[in-house]
Design an enzyme around this catalytic site. Structure first.
Site, short mmCIF file in Angstrom:
data_model
loop_
_atom_site.label_atom_id
_atom_site.label_comp_id
_atom_site.label_asym_id
_atom_site.label_seq_id
_atom_site.Cartn_x
_atom_site.Cartn_y
_atom_site.Cartn_z
N ASP A 29 0.88 -1.17 0.00
CA ASP A 29 0.00 0.00 0.00
C ASP A 29 0.92 1.23 0.00
O ASP A 29 2.13 1.11 0.22
CB ASP A 29 -0.89 -0.01 1.26
N SER A 30 0.32 2.39 -0.19
CA SER A 30 1.09 3.63 -0.07
C SER A 30 1.59 3.83 1.36
O SER A 30 2.52 4.59 1.59
CB SER A 30 0.19 4.82 -0.42
N CYS B 89 -4.42 -1.48 -1.94
CA CYS B 89 -4.58 -0.04 -2.12
C CYS B 89 -5.52 0.19 -3.30
O CYS B 89 -5.22 -0.23 -4.42
CB CYS B 89 -3.20 0.56 -2.39
N CYS C 271 -11.02 3.20 0.40
CA CYS C 271 -9.58 3.40 0.62
C CYS C 271 -9.24 2.55 1.82
O CYS C 271 -9.99 2.56 2.82
CB CYS C 271 -9.29 4.87 0.89
N THR C 272 -8.14 1.82 1.75
CA THR C 272 -7.84 0.87 2.82
C THR C 272 -7.45 1.54 4.14
O THR C 272 -7.40 0.88 5.18
CB THR C 272 -6.73 -0.11 2.38
N1 DGL Z 1 -4.76 3.32 1.08
C1 DGL Z 1 -4.86 3.85 -0.23
C2 DGL Z 1 -6.14 3.40 -0.94
O1 DGL Z 1 -6.69 2.37 -0.62
C3 DGL Z 1 -4.59 5.28 -0.53
C4 DGL Z 1 -4.14 6.30 0.42
C5 DGL Z 1 -3.27 7.33 -0.26
O2 DGL Z 1 -2.07 7.08 -0.32
O3 DGL Z 1 -3.78 8.34 -0.77
O4 DGL Z 1 -6.60 4.05 -1.85
#
Ligand code: DGL
Length: 265
Positions: free
Chosen positions: A11-12, A74, A184-185
């Protein structure tokens, strides 16, 4: 004998830990390699071309490191880069997307809300998802800039997160959404605070459990299930001494965090 290969999850940042938690619950004997691309958090405000290049680089480096499957935990990386990642690796890839389809099946009011990043909601993939499953419904797509970062940097209970949630969630309540998709996770970390801003009975949809079932099916189909020892390796492209305390706070127990950078091969 070859050592067991982990399931890689990225993930980010630390949103994907909500998916890792579901995976550990369903497949507790697998080994996991988690990568938080903290150096580039948030993905949600980055151009699609950047996310494609970065996603491919991560997938290639993970394949070289050794993994039996790759989970893109993500929504933003999936929306921008899932196809490019699939084309670049032979690993089984499981990606996730906002739960618009189950939301469409659940709604009674005919209005559903989707909370996600700006990049996810602007993607063609999201437009297609809505077109295929929710064309007959009112879909309130609410971008949440700043929320994922604030959850990590200031904490789920911080005033900054509360202020952002007031701004992003209350319009969904006002419009009569009876199902809200956590697209968003990172957002499952604040689901009680989201629920508190919606009328009682509003359903929140998180895709972690569905992704874990899908990973199990893919591994079983490839004869790849089992063989691990429940080992968890957590890595970040950022500074472990800064990311570590946030991991511990979110996960609820201490997990060691190492630095890892997906170098070109
Ligand atoms: N957790 C990520 C998602 O599911 C994104 C959060 C981000 O880095 O903007 O979209």
């Amino acid at each position: 004998m070859k050592p067991p290969q982990p399931i890689a999850v990225f993930d980010s940042g630390l949103g994907g830990l909500t998916v890792l938690r579901a995976l550990c619950g369903r497949l507790p004997h697998e080994d996991y390699f988690y990568f938080a691309d903290t150096r580039f958090l948030p993905y949600g405000d980055r151009p699609e071309s950047f996310l494609k290049e970065r996603g491919v680089r991560i997938a290639e480096a993970i394949a070289r490191r050794g993994a039996k499957a790759l989970v893109i935990a993500c929504n933003t990386a999936t929306a921008a880069a899932a196809e490019a990642i699939r084309a670049a690796t032979q690993l089984p890839v499981v990606a996730l997307e906002p739960g618009v389809k189950p939301a469409a099946a659940l709604t009674r009011s005919g209005t559903i809300g989707v909370l996600a990043t700006t990049r996810t909601l602007a993607s063609e993939r999201f437009q297609r998802l809505v077109g295929n499953h929710a064309n007959h419904l009112r879909v309130l797509a609410q971008p949440c800039p700043g929320l994922a970062e604030a959850i990590e940097s200031e904490g789920a209970d911080s005033p900054r997160v509360a202020g952002l949630l007031d701004r992003y969630v209350e319009p969904l309540a006002a419009a009569g959404a009876d199902v809200v998709v956590l697209g968003c996770t990172h957002y499952p970390w604040v689901s009680p605070a989201i629920a508190a801003r919606l009328p009682a009975g509003t359903q929140l949809l998180d895709t972690g459990a569905a992704v874990a079932r899908q990973v199990e099916r893919r591994l079983a189909a490839g004869g790849l299930l089992g063989g691990g020892h429940g080992r968890l390796t957590v890595t970040t492209s950022g500074a472990p001494e800064r990311v570590g305390p946030t991991v511990d706070r979110l996960w609820g127990e201490h997990l060691p965090v190492e630095h890892w950078e997906p170098h070109h091969g």
